[in-house]
Design an enzyme around this catalytic site. Structure first.
Site, PDB file in Angstrom:
ATOM      1  N   ASN A  25       6.073 -21.342  17.675  1.00 54.68           N
ATOM      2  CA  ASN A  25       6.992 -21.268  16.537  1.00 54.68           C
ATOM      3  C   ASN A  25       8.331 -20.754  17.059  1.00 54.68           C
ATOM      4  O   ASN A  25       8.451 -19.581  17.383  1.00 54.68           O
ATOM      5  CB  ASN A  25       6.392 -20.311  15.492  1.00 54.68           C
ATOM      6  CG  ASN A  25       7.352 -20.021  14.352  1.00 54.68           C
ATOM      7  OD1 ASN A  25       8.374 -20.701  14.192  1.00 54.68           O
ATOM      8  ND2 ASN A  25       7.027 -19.014  13.549  1.00 54.68           N
ATOM      9  N   TRP A  26       9.306 -21.657  17.129  1.00 55.81           N
ATOM     10  CA  TRP A  26      10.599 -21.268  17.707  1.00 55.81           C
ATOM     11  C   TRP A  26      11.519 -20.583  16.706  1.00 55.81           C
ATOM     12  O   TRP A  26      12.647 -20.226  17.040  1.00 55.81           O
ATOM     13  CB  TRP A  26      11.282 -22.499  18.327  1.00 55.81           C
ATOM     14  CG  TRP A  26      10.616 -22.949  19.598  1.00 55.81           C
ATOM     15  CD1 TRP A  26       9.528 -22.377  20.191  1.00 55.81           C
ATOM     16  CD2 TRP A  26      10.991 -24.046  20.436  1.00 55.81           C
ATOM     17  NE1 TRP A  26       9.202 -23.053  21.345  1.00 55.81           N
ATOM     18  CE2 TRP A  26      10.086 -24.091  21.518  1.00 55.81           C
ATOM     19  CE3 TRP A  26      12.002 -25.025  20.386  1.00 55.81           C
ATOM     20  CZ2 TRP A  26      10.152 -25.044  22.534  1.00 55.81           C
ATOM     21  CZ3 TRP A  26      12.077 -25.978  21.390  1.00 55.81           C
ATOM     22  CH2 TRP A  26      11.159 -25.981  22.455  1.00 55.81           C
ATOM     23  N   LYS A  27      11.063 -20.465  15.478  1.00 59.72           N
ATOM     24  CA  LYS A  27      11.827 -19.753  14.439  1.00 59.72           C
ATOM     25  C   LYS A  27      13.291 -20.225  14.416  1.00 59.72           C
ATOM     26  O   LYS A  27      13.546 -21.404  14.637  1.00 59.72           O
ATOM     27  CB  LYS A  27      11.725 -18.237  14.652  1.00 59.72           C
ATOM     28  CG  LYS A  27      10.285 -17.771  14.827  1.00 59.72           C
ATOM     29  CD  LYS A  27      10.125 -16.286  14.722  1.00 59.72           C
ATOM     30  CE  LYS A  27       8.686 -15.915  15.025  1.00 59.72           C
ATOM     31  NZ  LYS A  27       8.327 -14.574  14.631  1.00 59.72           N
ATOM     32  N   HIS A 111       4.167 -18.718   6.528  1.00 52.30           N
ATOM     33  CA  HIS A 111       4.389 -17.693   7.561  1.00 52.30           C
ATOM     34  C   HIS A 111       4.822 -16.393   6.883  1.00 52.30           C
ATOM     35  O   HIS A 111       5.527 -16.416   5.878  1.00 52.30           O
ATOM     36  CB  HIS A 111       5.468 -18.184   8.540  1.00 52.30           C
ATOM     37  CG  HIS A 111       5.583 -17.326   9.754  1.00 52.30           C
ATOM     38  ND1 HIS A 111       6.265 -16.128   9.747  1.00 52.30           N
ATOM     39  CD2 HIS A 111       5.082 -17.478  11.003  1.00 52.30           C
ATOM     40  CE1 HIS A 111       6.182 -15.583  10.959  1.00 52.30           C
ATOM     41  NE2 HIS A 111       5.465 -16.378  11.747  1.00 52.30           N
ATOM     42  N   GLU A 113       7.037 -14.327   7.531  1.00 57.64           N
ATOM     43  CA  GLU A 113       8.493 -14.163   7.375  1.00 57.64           C
ATOM     44  C   GLU A 113       8.983 -14.931   6.152  1.00 57.64           C
ATOM     45  O   GLU A 113       9.921 -14.515   5.474  1.00 57.64           O
ATOM     46  CB  GLU A 113       9.216 -14.618   8.662  1.00 57.64           C
ATOM     47  CG  GLU A 113       9.005 -13.604   9.775  1.00 57.64           C
ATOM     48  CD  GLU A 113       9.109 -14.162  11.185  1.00 57.64           C
ATOM     49  OE1 GLU A 113       9.586 -15.302  11.362  1.00 57.64           O
ATOM     50  OE2 GLU A 113       8.698 -13.447  12.124  1.00 57.64           O
ATOM     51  N   GLU A 183      -2.529 -14.119  11.207  1.00 60.10           N
ATOM     52  CA  GLU A 183      -1.420 -13.389  11.812  1.00 60.10           C
ATOM     53  C   GLU A 183      -1.267 -12.041  11.129  1.00 60.10           C
ATOM     54  O   GLU A 183      -0.590 -11.949  10.083  1.00 60.10           O
ATOM     55  CB  GLU A 183      -0.125 -14.184  11.660  1.00 60.10           C
ATOM     56  CG  GLU A 183      -0.161 -15.543  12.321  1.00 60.10           C
ATOM     57  CD  GLU A 183       1.225 -15.973  12.766  1.00 60.10           C
ATOM     58  OE1 GLU A 183       1.407 -16.189  13.965  1.00 60.10           O
ATOM     59  OE2 GLU A 183       2.121 -16.054  11.915  1.00 60.10           O
ATOM     60  N   GLY A 189       5.770 -10.005  16.396  1.00 57.27           N
ATOM     61  CA  GLY A 189       7.033  -9.593  16.996  1.00 57.27           C
ATOM     62  C   GLY A 189       7.112  -8.108  17.300  1.00 57.27           C
ATOM     63  O   GLY A 189       8.187  -7.572  17.556  1.00 57.27           O
ATOM     64  N   SER A 229       2.112 -11.338  18.756  1.00 57.72           N
ATOM     65  CA  SER A 229       2.388 -10.829  20.099  1.00 57.72           C
ATOM     66  C   SER A 229       1.443 -11.391  21.164  1.00 57.72           C
ATOM     67  O   SER A 229       1.007 -10.668  22.065  1.00 57.72           O
ATOM     68  CB  SER A 229       2.386  -9.297  20.099  1.00 57.72           C
ATOM     69  OG  SER A 229       3.386  -8.811  19.213  1.00 57.72           O
ATOM     70  N   GLY A 250       5.064 -16.813  18.674  1.00 58.80           N
ATOM     71  CA  GLY A 250       6.478 -16.765  18.335  1.00 58.80           C
ATOM     72  C   GLY A 250       7.320 -16.510  19.568  1.00 58.80           C
ATOM     73  O   GLY A 250       7.600 -17.414  20.360  1.00 58.80           O
ATOM     74  N   GLY A 251       7.705 -15.251  19.770  1.00 61.62           N
ATOM     75  CA  GLY A 251       8.619 -14.879  20.853  1.00 61.62           C
ATOM     76  C   GLY A 251       8.288 -15.486  22.211  1.00 61.62           C
ATOM     77  O   GLY A 251       9.162 -16.016  22.904  1.00 61.62           O
TER      78      GLY A 251
HETATM   79  C1  PEP Z   1       4.835 -15.720  14.795  1.00 57.06           C
HETATM   80  O1  PEP Z   1       6.019 -15.702  14.481  1.00 57.06           O
HETATM   81  O2  PEP Z   1       4.057 -16.507  14.224  1.00 57.06           O
HETATM   82  C2  PEP Z   1       4.383 -14.804  15.822  1.00 57.06           C
HETATM   83  C3  PEP Z   1       3.102 -14.658  16.015  1.00 57.06           C
HETATM   84  O3  PEP Z   1       5.362 -14.140  16.507  1.00 57.06           O
HETATM   85  P1  PEP Z   1       5.150 -13.272  17.868  1.00 57.06           P
HETATM   86  O4  PEP Z   1       4.299 -14.095  18.784  1.00 57.06           O
HETATM   87  O5  PEP Z   1       6.532 -13.071  18.392  1.00 57.06           O
HETATM   88  O6  PEP Z   1       4.472 -12.016  17.471  1.00 57.06           O
END
Ligand code: PEP
Length: 267
Positions: A25-27, A111, A113, A183, A189, A229, A250-251
């Site tokens: 997920n490049w957000k 998600h 967010e 999640e 994050g 993470s 994500g990150g």
């Molecule tokens: C996400 O945004 O779905 C996520 C899991 O982010 P991260 O891997 O950065 O925790």
């Protein structure tokens, strides 16, 4: 006859017919050229032979360009959101049909967010999953509890409500392509990852819920991803868990080398 994949690590054996999925997920990162460059680099690092599905979800503005760039690769394309209407006067929204025409196969829905900053509710999530299903997009349906909810022992009731409401009204036939991403909000994050036991416990619970509502065959076939993470150094132990079928990242998906390290987990 079902094709059964056997994975093993450190003496742990894992047998099921679910193909792992690692989703990035490049957000709201990377413009068109940056997204194309990262996608091409990732495709080159991953090569063509694979027994793991890999998806990247760039921002909407980069979807069509990235779709072109990854056509010959093993990568699939996903979007980070959709609106449920086919078309109309809905300024700023993107329809499922538009995602399909931009080359998407997957769409991330609900998600945390989006729930936190954009007012998404279990009801809007339900409508979005329905729109995705109607357009043959594979929904990656995100659920997860907050830190406060975990600390007050509400994890399972929160997940129960999210899943029950999000999947309200669907038949098992409509959910064949469903993917669930667990999640925990406190792990997104933050650098905090759920322990493998915490992840397995929740994934097992989610699969049992699916089994109760839709029967054993569907419950066994639905992929449940872990997100929060995930990094190259924790993916393998997560993937060794029986009910962990992949990751939503994500990150660590933004850098092709790091993401490739996750795709190449060892179990
Ligand atoms: C996400 O945004 O779905 C996520 C899991 O982010 P991260 O891997 O950065 O925790």
């Amino acid at each position: 006859m079902l094709h059964v994949q056997t994975f093993s690590t450190k003496g742990i054996k894992k047998m099921n017919d679910r193909r792992p999925l690692i989703a990035g997920n490049w957000k709201m990162f990377k413009n068109g050229p940056e997204a194309v460059a990262a996608a091409i680099k990732l495709a080159n690092l991953l090569g063509k032979n694979h027994d793991v599905d890999v998806m990247i979800a760039p921002p909407f503005t980069a979807l069509a360009q990235v779709s072109d760039a990854i056509k010959e690769s093993r990568l699939s394309l996903g979007a980070q959101n959709l609106f449920w209407e086919f078309e109309g006067a809905y300024t700023g929204e993107i329809s499922p049909a538009m995602l399909v025409s931009a080359g998407c196969e997957y769409v991330i829905i609900g998600h945390s967010e989006r729930r936190q900053y954009f007012g998404e509710t279990d009801d809007t999530v339900n409508r979005k999953i329905s729109a995705a299903v109607d357009h043959d997009l594979k929904p990656i349906f995100c659920v997860g509890e907050s830190e406060k909810e975990r600390e007050s022992n509400a994890t399972f009731s929160v997940l129960d409500k999210q899943v029950t409401s999000g999947l309200k009204g669907f038949s098992s036939n409509q959910l064949k392509a469903l993917i669930i991403a667990y999640e925990p909000v406190w792990a997104i994050g933050t650098g905090k990852t759920a322990t493998t036991d915490q992840a397995q416990e929740v994934h097992r619970f989610l699969r049992a819920m699916l089994e109760n509502s839709y029967g054993n065959t569907l419950a066994k076939s639905i992929r449940i991803l872990y997100g929060g993470s995930v990094k190259p150094d924790n993916i393998s132990e997560l993937m060794a868990m029986d009910d962990v079928d992949g990751a939503l990242v994500g990150g660590a998906s933004l850098d092709p080398e790091t993401f490739s390290g996750i795709v190449h987990f060892q179990i």
